[in-house]
Write a protein that holds these residues in place. Structure first.
Motif, PDB file in Angstrom:
ATOM      1  N   MET A   1       0.850  -1.178   0.000  1.00 41.62           N
ATOM      2  CA  MET A   1       0.000   0.000   0.000  1.00 41.62           C
ATOM      3  C   MET A   1       0.892   1.237   0.000  1.00 41.62           C
ATOM      4  SD  MET A   1      -2.411   1.321   3.152  1.00 41.62           S
ATOM      5  CE  MET A   1      -2.074  -0.154   3.986  1.00 41.62           C
ATOM      6  N   THR A   2       0.532   2.199  -0.822  1.00 45.66           N
ATOM      7  CA  THR A   2       1.225   3.480  -0.861  1.00 45.66           C
ATOM      8  C   THR A   2       0.217   4.579  -0.562  1.00 45.66           C
ATOM      9  OG1 THR A   2       0.798   3.969  -3.191  1.00 45.66           O
ATOM     10  CG2 THR A   2       2.718   2.580  -2.699  1.00 45.66           C
ATOM     11  N   ILE A   3       0.717   5.796  -0.472  1.00 43.36           N
ATOM     12  CA  ILE A   3      -0.176   6.918  -0.216  1.00 43.36           C
ATOM     13  C   ILE A   3      -1.190   7.078  -1.352  1.00 43.36           C
ATOM     14  CG2 ILE A   3       1.258   8.732  -1.259  1.00 43.36           C
ATOM     15  CD1 ILE A   3       0.528  10.411   1.330  1.00 43.36           C
ATOM     16  N   LEU A   4      -0.847   6.592  -2.534  1.00 45.59           N
ATOM     17  CA  LEU A   4      -1.747   6.698  -3.681  1.00 45.59           C
ATOM     18  C   LEU A   4      -2.749   5.557  -3.769  1.00 45.59           C
ATOM     19  CD1 LEU A   4       0.861   7.833  -6.359  1.00 45.59           C
ATOM     20  CD2 LEU A   4      -0.727   9.258  -5.057  1.00 45.59           C
ATOM     21  N   THR A   5      -2.480   4.463  -3.079  1.00 50.54           N
ATOM     22  CA  THR A   5      -3.376   3.303  -3.158  1.00 50.54           C
ATOM     23  C   THR A   5      -4.024   2.952  -1.826  1.00 50.54           C
ATOM     24  OG1 THR A   5      -1.546   1.760  -2.790  1.00 50.54           O
ATOM     25  CG2 THR A   5      -2.088   2.310  -5.094  1.00 50.54           C
ATOM     26  N   ALA A   6      -3.994   3.855  -0.878  1.00 53.36           N
ATOM     27  CA  ALA A   6      -4.617   3.603   0.429  1.00 53.36           C
ATOM     28  C   ALA A   6      -6.139   3.701   0.293  1.00 53.36           C
ATOM     29  CB  ALA A   6      -4.112   4.613   1.452  1.00 53.36           C
ATOM     30  N   HIS A   7      -6.832   2.681   0.786  1.00 48.34           N
ATOM     31  CA  HIS A   7      -8.294   2.658   0.727  1.00 48.34           C
ATOM     32  C   HIS A   7      -8.880   2.217   2.078  1.00 48.34           C
ATOM     33  CE1 HIS A   7      -8.440   3.428  -3.541  1.00 48.34           C
ATOM     34  NE2 HIS A   7      -7.522   2.494  -3.725  1.00 48.34           N
ATOM     35  N   PRO A   8      -8.727   3.043   3.100  1.00 39.88           N
ATOM     36  CA  PRO A   8      -9.293   2.675   4.395  1.00 39.88           C
ATOM     37  C   PRO A   8     -10.817   2.584   4.362  1.00 39.88           C
ATOM     38  CG  PRO A   8      -8.563   4.942   4.416  1.00 39.88           C
ATOM     39  CD  PRO A   8      -8.077   4.352   3.131  1.00 39.88           C
ATOM     40  N   ASP A   9     -11.452   3.295   3.432  1.00 48.15           N
ATOM     41  CA  ASP A   9     -12.910   3.231   3.311  1.00 48.15           C
ATOM     42  C   ASP A   9     -13.359   1.816   2.941  1.00 48.15           C
ATOM     43  OD1 ASP A   9     -11.602   3.758   0.826  1.00 48.15           O
ATOM     44  OD2 ASP A   9     -13.486   4.442  -0.066  1.00 48.15           O
ATOM     45  N   ARG A  10     -12.614   1.159   2.069  1.00 46.52           N
ATOM     46  CA  ARG A  10     -12.963  -0.208   1.675  1.00 46.52           C
ATOM     47  C   ARG A  10     -12.751  -1.197   2.823  1.00 46.52           C
ATOM     48  NH1 ARG A  10      -9.969  -0.282  -4.186  1.00 46.52           N
ATOM     49  NH2 ARG A  10     -11.108   1.469  -5.083  1.00 46.52           N
ATOM     50  N   ALA A  11     -11.695  -0.964   3.602  1.00 49.56           N
ATOM     51  CA  ALA A  11     -11.443  -1.837   4.753  1.00 49.56           C
ATOM     52  C   ALA A  11     -12.553  -1.688   5.794  1.00 49.56           C
ATOM     53  CB  ALA A  11     -10.086  -1.514   5.373  1.00 49.56           C
ATOM     54  N   LEU A  12     -12.986  -0.458   6.036  1.00 50.44           N
ATOM     55  CA  LEU A  12     -14.069  -0.229   7.000  1.00 50.44           C
ATOM     56  C   LEU A  12     -15.382  -0.799   6.484  1.00 50.44           C
ATOM     57  CD1 LEU A  12     -14.816   0.941   9.713  1.00 50.44           C
ATOM     58  CD2 LEU A  12     -15.121   3.167   8.626  1.00 50.44           C
ATOM     59  N   LYS A  13     -15.600  -0.732   5.195  1.00 52.16           N
ATOM     60  CA  LYS A  13     -16.811  -1.325   4.613  1.00 52.16           C
ATOM     61  C   LYS A  13     -16.853  -2.826   4.907  1.00 52.16           C
ATOM     62  CE  LYS A  13     -18.994  -2.805   0.435  1.00 52.16           C
ATOM     63  NZ  LYS A  13     -18.922  -3.038  -0.976  1.00 52.16           N
ATOM     64  N   LYS A  14     -15.722  -3.509   4.774  1.00 48.02           N
ATOM     65  CA  LYS A  14     -15.695  -4.952   5.032  1.00 48.02           C
ATOM     66  C   LYS A  14     -16.047  -5.277   6.477  1.00 48.02           C
ATOM     67  CE  LYS A  14     -12.657  -6.214   1.287  1.00 48.02           C
ATOM     68  NZ  LYS A  14     -11.368  -6.741   0.866  1.00 48.02           N
ATOM     69  N   ILE A  15     -15.732  -4.369   7.379  1.00 53.60           N
ATOM     70  CA  ILE A  15     -16.078  -4.565   8.791  1.00 53.60           C
ATOM     71  C   ILE A  15     -17.579  -4.398   9.007  1.00 53.60           C
ATOM     72  CG2 ILE A  15     -15.832  -3.599  11.117  1.00 53.60           C
ATOM     73  CD1 ILE A  15     -12.997  -2.717  10.287  1.00 53.60           C
ATOM     74  N   LEU A  16     -18.185  -3.447   8.308  1.00 50.07           N
ATOM     75  CA  LEU A  16     -19.571  -3.059   8.583  1.00 50.07           C
ATOM     76  C   LEU A  16     -20.624  -3.716   7.707  1.00 50.07           C
ATOM     77  CD1 LEU A  16     -19.046   0.785   9.060  1.00 50.07           C
ATOM     78  CD2 LEU A  16     -19.298  -0.963  10.829  1.00 50.07           C
ATOM     79  N   ASP A  17     -20.330  -3.949   6.441  1.00 55.60           N
ATOM     80  CA  ASP A  17     -21.354  -4.375   5.479  1.00 55.60           C
ATOM     81  C   ASP A  17     -22.017  -5.689   5.873  1.00 55.60           C
ATOM     82  OD1 ASP A  17     -22.899  -4.083   3.160  1.00 55.60           O
ATOM     83  OD2 ASP A  17     -21.537  -5.354   2.011  1.00 55.60           O
ATOM     84  N   GLY A  18     -23.311  -5.618   6.167  1.00 49.72           N
ATOM     85  CA  GLY A  18     -24.094  -6.795   6.515  1.00 49.72           C
ATOM     86  C   GLY A  18     -23.864  -7.331   7.915  1.00 49.72           C
ATOM     87  N   ARG A  19     -23.041  -6.672   8.693  1.00 46.70           N
ATOM     88  CA  ARG A  19     -22.725  -7.172  10.044  1.00 46.70           C
ATOM     89  C   ARG A  19     -23.470  -6.444  11.148  1.00 46.70           C
ATOM     90  NH1 ARG A  19     -16.372  -8.767   9.577  1.00 46.70           N
ATOM     91  NH2 ARG A  19     -16.656 -10.096   7.766  1.00 46.70           N
ATOM     92  N   ILE A  20     -24.096  -5.344  10.794  1.00 46.06           N
ATOM     93  CA  ILE A  20     -24.908  -4.625  11.779  1.00 46.06           C
ATOM     94  C   ILE A  20     -26.353  -5.013  11.528  1.00 46.06           C
ATOM     95  CG2 ILE A  20     -25.705  -2.377  12.568  1.00 46.06           C
ATOM     96  CD1 ILE A  20     -22.967  -1.262  11.863  1.00 46.06           C
ATOM     97  N   ILE A  21     -26.960  -5.621  12.525  1.00 45.76           N
ATOM     98  CA  ILE A  21     -28.340  -6.071  12.413  1.00 45.76           C
ATOM     99  C   ILE A  21     -29.178  -5.218  13.350  1.00 45.76           C
ATOM    100  CG2 ILE A  21     -29.915  -8.016  12.711  1.00 45.76           C
ATOM    101  CD1 ILE A  21     -27.454  -9.846  12.166  1.00 45.76           C
ATOM    102  N   ILE A  22     -30.204  -4.571  12.776  1.00 44.45           N
ATOM    103  CA  ILE A  22     -31.053  -3.705  13.586  1.00 44.45           C
ATOM    104  C   ILE A  22     -32.503  -4.157  13.487  1.00 44.45           C
ATOM    105  CG2 ILE A  22     -29.564  -1.671  13.496  1.00 44.45           C
ATOM    106  CD1 ILE A  22     -31.424  -0.622  11.265  1.00 44.45           C
ATOM    107  N   PRO A  23     -33.227  -4.033  14.588  1.00 41.45           N
ATOM    108  CA  PRO A  23     -34.653  -4.402  14.543  1.00 41.45           C
ATOM    109  C   PRO A  23     -35.451  -3.376  13.751  1.00 41.45           C
ATOM    110  CG  PRO A  23     -34.064  -3.518  16.698  1.00 41.45           C
ATOM    111  CD  PRO A  23     -32.798  -3.593  15.901  1.00 41.45           C
ATOM    112  N   THR A  24     -36.390  -3.861  12.954  1.00 46.23           N
ATOM    113  CA  THR A  24     -37.264  -2.976  12.182  1.00 46.23           C
ATOM    114  C   THR A  24     -38.721  -3.147  12.584  1.00 46.23           C
ATOM    115  OG1 THR A  24     -37.406  -4.611  10.418  1.00 46.23           O
ATOM    116  CG2 THR A  24     -35.712  -2.914  10.193  1.00 46.23           C
ATOM    117  N   GLY A  25     -38.977  -4.004  13.526  1.00 51.93           N
ATOM    118  CA  GLY A  25     -40.321  -4.269  14.022  1.00 51.93           C
ATOM    119  C   GLY A  25     -40.220  -5.294  15.127  1.00 51.93           C
TER     120      GLY A  25
END
Length: 142
Positions: A1-25
């Motif tokens: 990884m270099t300063i030009l190829t850093a993608h912390p947003d993608r790493a954080l997405k992998k942590i969050l996407d589909g892993r937070i479950i919230i009640p809707t009813g």
């Protein structure tokens, strides 16, 4: 990884996407969708989702540039009620889960909730019908 190829947003997405479950009813729940920079569609968006974007530039105080750091804006979108009222219970449920980000490491990035400017007040975007709340996340390479 270099300063030009850093993608912390993608790493954080992998942590969050589909892993937070919230009640809707009483008997239903939903897995929260997360979108990194440039991945959010313009139509058919879910009722609740998270948008993750760099909040400023990628920085380095070392030479050669090896230790990288910066900030991420994590915006929570929650569809409002038909009359434009914010679904505060749903928003609070999402915020409770997001507290687990503080101190987590993924794909060579360390994430923490910003101590300077933690959260922006929730507002309603009348055009889209979503309430938006932004949390500032600091990150650095490990």
């Amino acid at each position: 990884m270099t300063i030009l190829t850093a993608h912390p947003d993608r790493a954080l997405k992998k942590i969050l996407d589909g892993r937070i479950i919230i009640p809707t009813g009483h008997y239903s729940e939903v897995k929260l969708k997360a979108y990194a920079h440039g991945e959010m569609p313009t139509d058919k968006l879910p009722q609740e989702f998270i948008k993750i974007e760099l909040n400023g530039s990628v920085k380095s105080n070392t030479h050669p540039k090896g230790y990288l750091y910066g900030a991420i804006a994590l915006t929570i979108f929650v569809k409002t009620l038909g009359n434009g009222v914010i679904k505060n219970n749903r928003l609070d449920a999402i915020l409770e889960h997001l507290g687990s980000i503080d101190g987590i490491v993924s794909e060579g990035y360390y994430f923490s909730i910003s101590s300077d400017n933690i959260i922006t007040p929730t507002f309603v975007d009348q055009a889209s019908g979503y309430s938006l709340t932004t949390i500032n996340i600091e990150w650095h390479t490990v």
